[in-house]
Design an enzyme around this catalytic site. Structure first.
Site, PDB file in Angstrom:
ATOM      1  N   HIS A 155       0.814  -1.348  -0.161  1.00  0.00           N
ATOM      2  CA  HIS A 155      -0.167   0.079  -0.034  1.00  0.00           C
ATOM      3  C   HIS A 155       0.720   1.419  -0.027  1.00  0.00           C
ATOM      4  CE1 HIS A 155      -3.116  -2.629   1.284  1.00  0.00           C
ATOM      5  NE2 HIS A 155      -2.229  -3.240   2.025  1.00  0.00           N
ATOM      6  N   SER A 276      14.376  22.036 -15.548  1.00  0.00           N
ATOM      7  CA  SER A 276      13.173  22.789 -15.893  1.00  0.00           C
ATOM      8  C   SER A 276      13.672  24.044 -16.371  1.00  0.00           C
ATOM      9  CB  SER A 276      12.483  23.005 -14.456  1.00  0.00           C
ATOM     10  OG  SER A 276      11.566  24.186 -14.715  1.00  0.00           O
ATOM     11  N   LYS A 282      15.204  22.152 -10.419  1.00  0.00           N
ATOM     12  CA  LYS A 282      14.577  20.946 -10.812  1.00  0.00           C
ATOM     13  C   LYS A 282      15.721  19.904 -11.695  1.00  0.00           C
ATOM     14  CE  LYS A 282      10.208  20.344 -10.057  1.00  0.00           C
ATOM     15  NZ  LYS A 282       9.611  20.511 -11.401  1.00  0.00           N
ATOM     16  N   GLU A 289       9.586   8.843 -16.787  1.00  0.00           N
ATOM     17  CA  GLU A 289       8.189   9.188 -17.031  1.00  0.00           C
ATOM     18  C   GLU A 289       7.605   9.081 -18.451  1.00  0.00           C
ATOM     19  OE1 GLU A 289       7.321  13.383 -15.746  1.00  0.00           O
ATOM     20  OE2 GLU A 289       8.807  13.067 -14.469  1.00  0.00           O
TER      21      GLU A 289
END
Ligand code: ARG
Length: 457
Positions: A155, A276, A282, A289
């Site tokens: 979980h 970024s 970043k 992804e």
């Protein structure tokens, strides 16, 4: 060239041609088309259906086309409907009369069925090779991290301690299954449709066993109607690819989570992350992804082909031309994902210290504390309750189970003794799990041996 010019009177409308053509994409298997034609004509000559001389000319012509295409000297011009017409037209332009004999006892229906099979078979080999390379990287990480403790989750909550080796091993299992699936598909599909003709075979005395063997198939398919209508193996391949994509997406998701500021379990190599344009701090896990994201189009291809094939009557139907673009795309996508993911995982830095520190927090040795009591005669249900109370006590004080004094332990259950610290240490929690499949070093070493042998096979 129109292969079916004889029966038609009107010039084909350009829009119809554009809608109907497949050369713009089936050019991808020009190699397989030529390979199939060479086998076909070799068999025709052996059976005395074409002369040896014609055979020689045809093979030389086909090899010339192959060489010219590969050298970029021969372009796939749009006037041809598909790769089969393209190759045949070029052959006739090169060698004349003999070229017109190549298509004896063959139809584009069994030809395309063959090409697609040869193509899928070649690609299966390529994908298998990529899976093997990925597995070799995973095995390396597993060997190096037999003692890298980390929390195991259920979980997405810390559950019990495992090792990085064990965690990565779970993905090795998945990718080994993927390889097995590809092998199964290859086994089942490896029968040659050549000789099935348009749908009902042919009256020429073809030797289907012979051409099948020339092309590395186990033998010929046994029903000519099914042979030209069967795309099961493409569906199976897309299913196999979907599972590979699914496994990669799950692994990518973990990398993304591990790469967050909150976790910091890993550090991605600069080459596999991007910055970024606005936020200077970043470092984004774009590759992970994208791999995760591309899963969608692979599943899409599977659903698309299943839908195309649904309800199609026997035998060949033009609908089946739709099997190609989506299959090509799914194959290229998965190959790209496998290569990039392998690059990313082989350059990633695992922050062992952070993983271990995280494993120390979150009471992941609570089960072992309960087992400690069970081993001293306490029924498991009671032990569960006792440790629950201890956890609550610790939570109120912001400490872990290992930080409790023996007195505190004993206040809740007198069964605890000084050996409890040893029993609930991370090392013990992991190392005592030495049954096959568990994270203990001993168990993992045996599993790694098995994996190593499997990869050497
Ligand atoms: N381009 C076709 C396909 O991909 C080849 C077979 C064409 N056969 C036919 N009878 N029109 O399916």
């Amino acid at each position: 060239m129109k292969l079916w010019g004889g029966r038609f009177t009107k010039e084909e409308n350009q829009l119809v041609h554009n809608f109907n053509e497949s050369l713009s994409f089936d050019q991808k298997f020009y190699r397989q088309d030529i390979e199939g034609s060479i086998a076909h004509v070799t068999m025709l000559a052996k059976q005395g259906i074409v002369s040896e001389q014609d055979k020689e000319q045809i093979i030389a012509g086909l090899n010339g086309i192959l060489a010219d295409v590969e050298a970029g000297k021969l372009e796939f011009t749009r006037e041809h409907e598909d790769i089969h017409s393209f190759v045949e037209a070029n052959l006739i332009a090169r060698i004349g009369e003999a070229g017109k004999r190549l298509h004896t006892g063959r139809s584009r229906n069994d030809q395309v069925a063959l090409d697609m099979k040869l193509f899928c078979r070649d690609e299966i080999e390529e994908i298998d090779r990529l899976l093997k390379t990925l597995l070799e990287e995973l095995l390396k990480i597993m060997k190096e991290n037999l003692d890298t403790y980390m929390p195991g989750f259920t979980h997405l909550q810390k559950a019990q301690p495992v090792t990085l080796s064990h965690h990565i091993g779970a993905y090795a299992e998945m990718f080994f299954r993927d390889r097995g699936r590809l092998r199964d598909i290859r086994e089942r599909m490896n029968y040659c449709p050549l000789g099935s003709g348009a749908l009902a075979g042919t009256t020429y005395p073809l030797d289907r066993d012979y051409s099948a063997r020339l092309l590395g198939f186990y033998g010929p398919t046994l029903n000519s109607m099914d042979s030209v209508a069967d795309r099961d193996y493409v569906v199976e391949l897309l299913c196999g690819l979907s599972l590979i994509a699914m496994h990669l997406s799950r692994f990518s998701e973990e990398i993304i989570i591990w790469n967050t500021n909150e976790y910091q379990f890993v550090e991605l190599d600069d080459a596999y992350s991007t910055g970024s344009s606005i936020m200077p701090q970043k470092k984004n896990p774009d590759i992970a992804e994208l791999v995760r994201g591309k899963t969608g189009r692979v599943y899409g291809a599977l659903m698309s082909l299943l839908t195309t094939m649904k309800g199609l009557p026997l035998a060949y139907n033009k609908d089946m031309q739709e099997d190609k673009e989506l299959t090509f795309d799914a194959i290229d996508t998965v190959k790209g994902c496998l290569a990039l993911f392998t690059g990313m995982i082989s350059t990633i830095v695992f922050r062992k210290d952070v993983m271990e520190a995280s494993a120390k927090k979150g009471f992941i040795n609570a089960t072992d504390a309960a087992d400690y009591l069970v081993n001293r005669g306490v029924p498991f249900r009671d032990a569960h309750g006792i440790v629950g109370q201890l956890v609550l006590y610790c939570l109120e004080r912001g400490i872990g189970l290992d930080d409790l004094t023996l007195e505190e332990f004993r206040k809740i259950s007198p069964v605890f003794d000084s050996d409890v610290y040893e029993a609930i240490s991370m090392k013990t929690c992991v190392e005592k799990r030495m049954i096959v499949g568990a994270p203990g070093r001993e168990a993992m070493e045996k599993v790694i041996e098995i994996y190593k042998k499997r990869l050497d096979e």
